[in-house]
Motif scaffolding. Structure first.
Motif, PDB file in Angstrom:
ATOM      1  N   ILE A 173       0.754  -1.136   0.129  1.00 13.91           N
ATOM      2  CA  ILE A 173      -0.124   0.030   0.030  1.00 13.91           C
ATOM      3  C   ILE A 173       0.870   1.127  -0.031  1.00 13.91           C
ATOM      4  CG2 ILE A 173      -2.024  -1.230   1.225  1.00 13.91           C
ATOM      5  CD1 ILE A 173      -1.130   0.334   3.874  1.00 13.91           C
ATOM      6  N   ARG A 174       2.094   1.139   0.480  1.00  9.92           N
ATOM      7  CA  ARG A 174       3.062   2.216   0.610  1.00  9.92           C
ATOM      8  C   ARG A 174       3.345   2.753  -1.099  1.00  9.92           C
ATOM      9  NH1 ARG A 174       7.196  -0.106   4.710  1.00  9.92           N
ATOM     10  NH2 ARG A 174       5.865   0.348   6.665  1.00  9.92           N
ATOM     11  N   LEU A 175       2.932   1.757  -2.082  1.00 11.35           N
ATOM     12  CA  LEU A 175       3.163   2.143  -3.522  1.00 11.35           C
ATOM     13  C   LEU A 175       2.149   3.158  -3.763  1.00 11.35           C
ATOM     14  CD1 LEU A 175       4.043  -1.379  -4.997  1.00 11.35           C
ATOM     15  CD2 LEU A 175       5.614   0.435  -4.614  1.00 11.35           C
ATOM     16  N   ALA A 176       0.849   3.228  -3.184  1.00 11.00           N
ATOM     17  CA  ALA A 176      -0.079   4.248  -3.482  1.00 11.00           C
ATOM     18  C   ALA A 176      -0.801   5.013  -2.557  1.00 11.00           C
ATOM     19  CB  ALA A 176      -1.214   3.270  -4.066  1.00 11.00           C
ATOM     20  N   PRO A 177       0.252   5.922  -1.943  1.00  7.80           N
ATOM     21  CA  PRO A 177      -0.122   6.466  -0.459  1.00  7.80           C
ATOM     22  C   PRO A 177      -1.010   7.634  -0.698  1.00  7.80           C
ATOM     23  CG  PRO A 177       2.114   7.555  -1.466  1.00  7.80           C
ATOM     24  CD  PRO A 177       1.674   6.313  -2.222  1.00  7.80           C
ATOM     25  N   ASP A 178      -1.650   7.909  -2.114  1.00  9.57           N
ATOM     26  CA  ASP A 178      -2.661   8.941  -2.242  1.00  9.57           C
ATOM     27  C   ASP A 178      -3.907   8.287  -2.061  1.00  9.57           C
ATOM     28  OD1 ASP A 178      -1.827   7.272  -4.373  1.00  9.57           O
ATOM     29  OD2 ASP A 178      -2.922   8.596  -5.779  1.00  9.57           O
ATOM     30  N   LYS A 179      -4.342   7.079  -2.063  1.00 12.05           N
ATOM     31  CA  LYS A 179      -5.517   6.421  -1.776  1.00 12.05           C
ATOM     32  C   LYS A 179      -5.929   6.606  -0.341  1.00 12.05           C
ATOM     33  CE  LYS A 179      -5.156   5.118  -6.386  1.00 12.05           C
ATOM     34  NZ  LYS A 179      -5.873   6.102  -7.255  1.00 12.05           N
ATOM     35  N   ARG A 180      -7.277   6.875  -0.125  1.00 11.94           N
ATOM     36  CA  ARG A 180      -7.786   7.262   1.068  1.00 11.94           C
ATOM     37  C   ARG A 180      -9.277   7.166   1.196  1.00 11.94           C
ATOM     38  NH1 ARG A 180      -4.725  12.646   1.193  1.00 11.94           N
ATOM     39  NH2 ARG A 180      -3.472  11.407   0.047  1.00 11.94           N
ATOM     40  N   PHE A 181      -9.830   6.777   2.490  1.00 13.19           N
ATOM     41  CA  PHE A 181     -11.056   6.377   2.724  1.00 13.19           C
ATOM     42  C   PHE A 181     -11.856   7.320   3.592  1.00 13.19           C
ATOM     43  CE2 PHE A 181      -8.929   2.776   1.465  1.00 13.19           C
ATOM     44  CZ  PHE A 181      -9.225   2.545   0.321  1.00 13.19           C
ATOM     45  N   LYS A 182     -11.288   8.531   4.070  1.00 13.90           N
ATOM     46  CA  LYS A 182     -11.869   9.227   5.111  1.00 13.90           C
ATOM     47  C   LYS A 182     -13.251   9.776   4.648  1.00 13.90           C
ATOM     48  CE  LYS A 182     -10.493  13.498   5.081  1.00 13.90           C
ATOM     49  NZ  LYS A 182     -11.861  14.152   4.685  1.00 13.90           N
ATOM     50  N   ASP A 183     -13.678  10.132   3.381  1.00 14.44           N
ATOM     51  CA  ASP A 183     -14.869  10.576   3.133  1.00 14.44           C
ATOM     52  C   ASP A 183     -16.083   9.689   3.448  1.00 14.44           C
ATOM     53  OD1 ASP A 183     -13.653  13.028   2.410  1.00 14.44           O
ATOM     54  OD2 ASP A 183     -13.596  12.407   0.407  1.00 14.44           O
ATOM     55  N   GLN A 184     -15.803   8.385   3.202  1.00 17.66           N
ATOM     56  CA  GLN A 184     -17.002   7.377   3.435  1.00 17.66           C
ATOM     57  C   GLN A 184     -17.160   7.311   4.924  1.00 17.66           C
ATOM     58  OE1 GLN A 184     -18.266   6.017   0.865  1.00 17.66           O
ATOM     59  NE2 GLN A 184     -16.949   7.118  -0.407  1.00 17.66           N
ATOM     60  N   VAL A 185     -16.235   7.407   5.898  1.00 14.96           N
ATOM     61  CA  VAL A 185     -16.334   7.492   6.990  1.00 14.96           C
ATOM     62  C   VAL A 185     -17.208   8.687   7.582  1.00 14.96           C
ATOM     63  CG1 VAL A 185     -15.401   7.796   9.350  1.00 14.96           C
ATOM     64  CG2 VAL A 185     -14.178   6.330   7.422  1.00 14.96           C
ATOM     65  N   LEU A 186     -16.928   9.906   7.094  1.00 18.36           N
ATOM     66  CA  LEU A 186     -17.637  11.109   7.130  1.00 18.36           C
ATOM     67  C   LEU A 186     -19.033  11.041   6.849  1.00 18.36           C
ATOM     68  CD1 LEU A 186     -14.993  13.975   6.367  1.00 18.36           C
ATOM     69  CD2 LEU A 186     -15.563  12.699   8.586  1.00 18.36           C
ATOM     70  N   MET A 187     -19.454  10.104   5.619  1.00 16.88           N
ATOM     71  CA  MET A 187     -20.703   9.898   5.532  1.00 16.88           C
ATOM     72  C   MET A 187     -21.604   9.162   6.189  1.00 16.88           C
ATOM     73  SD  MET A 187     -20.762   8.897   1.304  1.00 16.88           S
ATOM     74  CE  MET A 187     -22.693   8.584   1.509  1.00 16.88           C
ATOM     75  N   LEU A 188     -21.012   8.440   7.027  1.00 13.53           N
ATOM     76  CA  LEU A 188     -21.795   7.631   8.242  1.00 13.53           C
ATOM     77  C   LEU A 188     -22.223   8.743   9.171  1.00 13.53           C
ATOM     78  CD1 LEU A 188     -19.571   4.650   8.519  1.00 13.53           C
ATOM     79  CD2 LEU A 188     -21.775   4.859   7.210  1.00 13.53           C
ATOM     80  N   GLU A 189     -21.616   9.749   9.319  1.00 16.30           N
ATOM     81  CA  GLU A 189     -21.569  10.900  10.326  1.00 16.30           C
ATOM     82  C   GLU A 189     -21.266  10.363  11.627  1.00 16.30           C
ATOM     83  OE1 GLU A 189     -26.041  11.888  10.175  1.00 16.30           O
ATOM     84  OE2 GLU A 189     -25.860  13.060   8.345  1.00 16.30           O
ATOM     85  N   ALA A 190     -20.305   9.494  11.728  1.00 17.02           N
ATOM     86  CA  ALA A 190     -19.750   8.883  12.936  1.00 17.02           C
ATOM     87  C   ALA A 190     -18.405   8.970  12.739  1.00 17.02           C
ATOM     88  CB  ALA A 190     -20.468   7.475  13.077  1.00 17.02           C
TER      89      ALA A 190
END
Length: 418
Positions: free
Chosen positions: A94-111
């Motif tokens: 995963i260090r080969l693609a450090p720009d991939k992230r999923f924060k927005d999906q967590v924020l969608m849960l409003e939690a």
């Protein structure tokens, strides 16, 4: 076999050796548009990949799954898949693609609290060492702020960062980190982090530096009771020339605070209240107002050995001796002044700092600070040696030297006629 199924087969076959992973990474980057255009099919294809073996490919598929608009229920399912992936994935892949992230999906849960632990695990897996700043650092700190989980944010702020790839990541890391420390009342660390934003190299002004400077002024007033106007010499020209003009209401507040007059400070607050509120700094500004009483009491300790509570109330413009007593007691409890109160006659006796700097805890603290400075010194020496051997640096120095040919200057006379 269609293209996506062929890609799955290639992921399964190229997820072993380092050379194969490089080829796979190039292939996945070329296939991103295709992945994003077939998001409905991706969840079923993910079942053919093992996150513990095919981490790089799984990461690209999972990121594409989360790129399209999804319902809250779908986001909940995806968040569970993301957590399982983070816990089992291979860090080297995963260090080969450090720009991939999923924060927005967590924020969608409003939690946002649900994302704190997985995001922290991601940061640790993405880091090659504790000294390395990753793109996930600022996103993790923002998640901690949204979740109001400041203690989790402090866990990565304890590390000394020496390796930075993208300047924007550093600006946001220090800015969000400063806000985390403010939330925990760790004002000294907050000042350090916000100062890093303000004085970091920058060719043009950026909004992060402006917002950091505003908070830097307020926290300095709260913690130190003053604000030093001059910028350090190493501050960029862009910052030293423009930051003050972008932060005029805060500069005015610092000047009013420095006067020691409560009426001037309140007048400045009322005049600029809308600006402070628009910047979401109203709470900090109110702390500045409440701190003026403490700073004025501290000034009294530098002049008097004893004072009555009523005299203190009159000097700092408090309503009564009882209110002055409450402030003095709180300051004694917080270690901000050293004094005793005689309840019979209402007199306050100011004392010297009892710290003798010879306890075991103090010696350990000093030793820890010395060790940290020695480590930093070694890092600076190593960086200086690397730069002095860098071909680009040597080529630039060579070009600079060509501007000044020694033949252009008169030789130094060997004899002087007096």
């Amino acid at each position: 076999m269609d293209t996506l199924e062929a890609l799955v087969t290639q992921i399964q076959g190229l997820s072993n050796g380092e050379a194969d992973l490089t080829d796979l990474h190039n292939l996945l980057k070329q296939s991103e548009d295709q992945l994003h255009s077939h998001t409905p099919r991706l969840p079923s294809l993910l079942l053919q990949l093992d996150p513990a073996k095919h981490s790089l490919g799984y990461l690209y598929f999972l990121e594409a799954c989360t790129s399209a608009p999804v319902s809250k229920e779908q986001a909940n399912d995806l968040s569970l898949i993301i957590v399982r992936f983070i816990n089992s994935c291979i860090a080297e892949q995963i260090r080969l693609a450090p720009d991939k992230r999923f924060k927005d999906q967590v924020l969608m849960l409003e939690a946002p609290m649900r994302g704190v632990a997985p995001m922290l695990a991601s940061v640790r897996k993405l880091q090659t060492s504790s000294e390395c700043l990753t793109p996930l650092h600022p996103e993790f700190l923002l998640l901690c702020l949204l979740a109001k989980n400041y203690k989790a944010g402090l866990s990565i702020l304890k590390d000394d960062i020496f390796e930075v790839d993208q300047p924007r990541d550093f600006f946001l890391y220090c800015y969000y980190g400063g806000m985390i420390c403010i939330g925990q009342k760790r004002f000294s660390k907050a000042i350090e982090l916000l100062h890093n934003v303000v004085t970091a190299p920058m060719s043009t002004m950026n909004a992060i530096a402006v917002e950091a400077y505003k908070k830097y002024i307020l926290v300095s007033l709260i913690h130190q009771g003053q604000f030093s106007t001059p910028f350090p010499k190493y501050t960029s020209t862009a910052a030293s020339r423009n930051l003050k003009s972008f932060s005029q209401p805060y500069m005015d507040l610092a000047i009013a605070y420095g006067s020691g007059k409560r009426s001037e400070l309140e007048a400045c607050f009322e005049a600029n209240k809308e600006n402070f509120e628009a910047d979401s700094n109203l709470g900090l500004v109110k702390q500045v107002l409440s701190c003026m009483y403490k700073r004025n009491i501290q000034r009294l300790t530098q002049t008097y050995l004893t004072l009555s509570l009523q005299d203190i109330a009159n000097a700092v413009q408090l309503n009564s001796a009882k209110e002055a007593e409450m402030h003095v007691l709180q300051m004694i409890q917080d270690g901000e002044i050293f004094a005793t109160i005689n309840q019979k006659d209402g007199m306050v006796r100011f004392q010297e700092d009892p710290e003798q700097y010879k306890t075991c805890d103090m010696i350990e603290h000093i030793d820890s600070a010395i060790q940290r400075i020695m480590t930093l010194s070694k890092k600076l020496t190593a960086m200086d040696e690397n730069i002095s051997c860098d071909p680009l640096y040597l080529a630039k120095v060579g070009r600079e030297r060509q501007r000044y040919d020694f033949d252009d200057f008169d030789s130094v006379p060997q004899r002087f006629n007096i």
